[in-house]
Design an enzyme around this catalytic site. Sequence first.
Site, PDB file in Angstrom:
ATOM      1  N   THR A  91     -48.612   2.603   0.414  1.00 50.02           N
ATOM      2  CA  THR A  91     -49.982   2.819   0.178  1.00 50.02           C
ATOM      3  C   THR A  91     -50.560   3.715  -0.210  1.00 50.02           C
ATOM      4  OG1 THR A  91     -50.126   0.851   1.957  1.00 50.02           O
ATOM      5  CG2 THR A  91     -52.313   1.852   1.096  1.00 50.02           C
ATOM      6  N   ASP A  92     -50.086   4.966   0.402  1.00 54.06           N
ATOM      7  CA  ASP A  92     -50.768   6.447   0.128  1.00 54.06           C
ATOM      8  C   ASP A  92     -50.289   6.746  -1.342  1.00 54.06           C
ATOM      9  OD1 ASP A  92     -48.169   6.625   0.784  1.00 54.06           O
ATOM     10  OD2 ASP A  92     -48.398   8.132   2.336  1.00 54.06           O
TER      11      ASP A  92
END
Length: 730
Positions: free
Chosen positions: A454-455
Amino acid sequence: MPCLPYKESTEVKPTKIENWRVKYLGGTRKEWVYLTDEETAKWPLSDLEKYNLGLLNEDHLKSLNKATTPLEAAQNAYRIMKRAQSPDGDFPGVCTDVQFLTPMYTFAFYALGFEIPEHQRMEQIRYILSLASSEDGGWAMAPGDPSTVFGTSLNYTSLRILGLRADHPAMKKARMTLKGMGGVLGSSIWGKFWLALLNLYEWDGLNSIPPEIWLLPDWLPFHPSKWYMFIRSFHHPMSYLYRVRYTAPLTDLGRNLRKELYVEEYETIDWPKWRDITTQGDEHVGISSVMKIAFYFFNNFVEKYPIGPLVRRALHRVYEQSRFEVENTNYYSVVSCCAALHLIVQSHAKGVESETVKKQKEAIKGYLWMSPEGMHVTVSTGIPAWAGALMAHALVETGLCDLEENQESIERLIKFLGDEQMLDNSKHWPEDYRQYRKGGWVFGLKNENGYLLTDCTGETLSAILHLSHKLKPEDRMPEWRLRLAVDLLLMVQSADGGFPVYEKRRGADYLELLNPSQEFDAVMVDYSTAEVTTSASGALCDFRERYTYRSKDIDRCLKRVVDYYHNTQHPSGGWTAFWGIYMIYGTFFALRGLSKIGKEFHSNSECVRRACDFLVSVQHADGGWGEDRSGMKLKRFVQGTKANMAQTGWAVLGLMYAKYPDKSVIQRAVKRVMDEQLPDGSWPNEALTGCAFRTFAMTYPFYKIIFPTWMLGVAHRYLNEEPMQLFLHH
């Protein structure tokens, strides 16, 4: 039969470090190879190789003038980063200094009889020896930590397999330390498991690792499909190997190791007695009462009264998941130690000469990395997407992206980041239980892993939005691909308003009661974290400023993000982190997020003021910041003994995002970082700043350049150039 042992020696013969090269295998895949002297004449060292081998020459140093302003210092730093950039546009850095990875690679090759070339063996030996404690000769999870049975037993055994004799001074010192801790019997579960694979520990001395639990209905809230993806990825191969009681053939070396690793006579040990006994230094996380009850049931019923058809079904089930993992990741697996386990599973199931195993053997070379200290096995095959996206943000916020001399480098970087977007799901989705990933990015390279992060998705999407104007119109990412990334980010937001790193949260907190690892904390659930939340929500904010697609959904998401920051602030005023050390890292990201998404600053937010007060209160007298990694276990800030340049970058960036009014705090930090800068534009190696599972630390080599560069360039704008020059001269 294993092809080992190698010829034993007490002499470590380093290779010629200038003979190592990076071989490009197509796409963005790379591996290190060793050349003969004749071959080196036809294949000169590149800047990338010189950088990673510590061989940058005087020509680079002569090209730099001593910086007199923060912006000049930042530009000098980016000049060395450009030297480390590959022709593909990425920065091929690695996560390293995790001390159990190189042994696990060695163990898999030993167990299966695969030979390790001599030049590689010598460099692996040199690297492992470089990590030994100067005090007692043992090893830990990471350099600088106290020696443990787990770390010492694995690294000692690895050195012996690689050919170092038992009477080598380092081996005698390590053996004394190991036996002083009671020998290997007190190791954590993971250490005992690997030694059992090598026929150096008995399977009866381990608690059950039953594959049968995969036969439970998927809808159960504690079904393995609800576990965090890392635990799932390890449980498949470990439960398979446990159930078949896999052991490497016992060699003369193995017989000697049974004497060297134990205080007692091997044949006299009461193995079941040691299932639940672990030395204090090896047990980072205790086994819960719930898990102890589960172990009792598994040990006394599942293991003693196996049901043949169920066992066969369970083995087939976990083998299929292992096969899915191997094929989904192009034979690499998610991380190197997992790859070693899957290599053994596939060899047992298909044979060492099978095509699958041959492809795995080739793929696992991608985890080998050469450095001035020797050759080692890294966590992943690289961090190019993550490092590249962070560097891109630094270039944008500092203004370095507008300098003519950086344009070619930036164009290659943005093209690389765009090409790395995943436009499909994993090959066996959804039977493999993996997260939907279409539109996302990975930690390293999509063709060598394929696990959504996600990051990385957030930071890369944001970088592309900010820098795509540097590309020709036909090379820019079309809006439909940007929308895929936005859809994915909105999909994985957690109920608490934050964002997890690998997949949408699947289980409740109570699943931590089933954590069997002893080594790793918070591994059963993919929790929201401040740093991942900022990376994901910041990208959504950037997208909303440029496009109208799903704007109302993004508004609702960002409102929940701000609530998440407020609800998770630590009593000290900062935020904790999961993937960096620890409170400075978390606070930097939270302040970055609050300023961008919530428009909260020191002047209008009590939450931000408390965070700034926390950061300022822990600034060192010399102007820098440094945090000790012991705080991860204590779940609070612990002051480091000296300033760390990456952590100083985090702290100052956080303060500047918050518009902290006392600029003298920032001026002192800028001077400290500029004073520490080396003539080549980089900064000295320093304490580890990365971590995982709030348990063990690791090195992100580019952090010591990216974050000081980022901070210095932003500070140049923040402070006003003329007063800053006067301050430095004064």
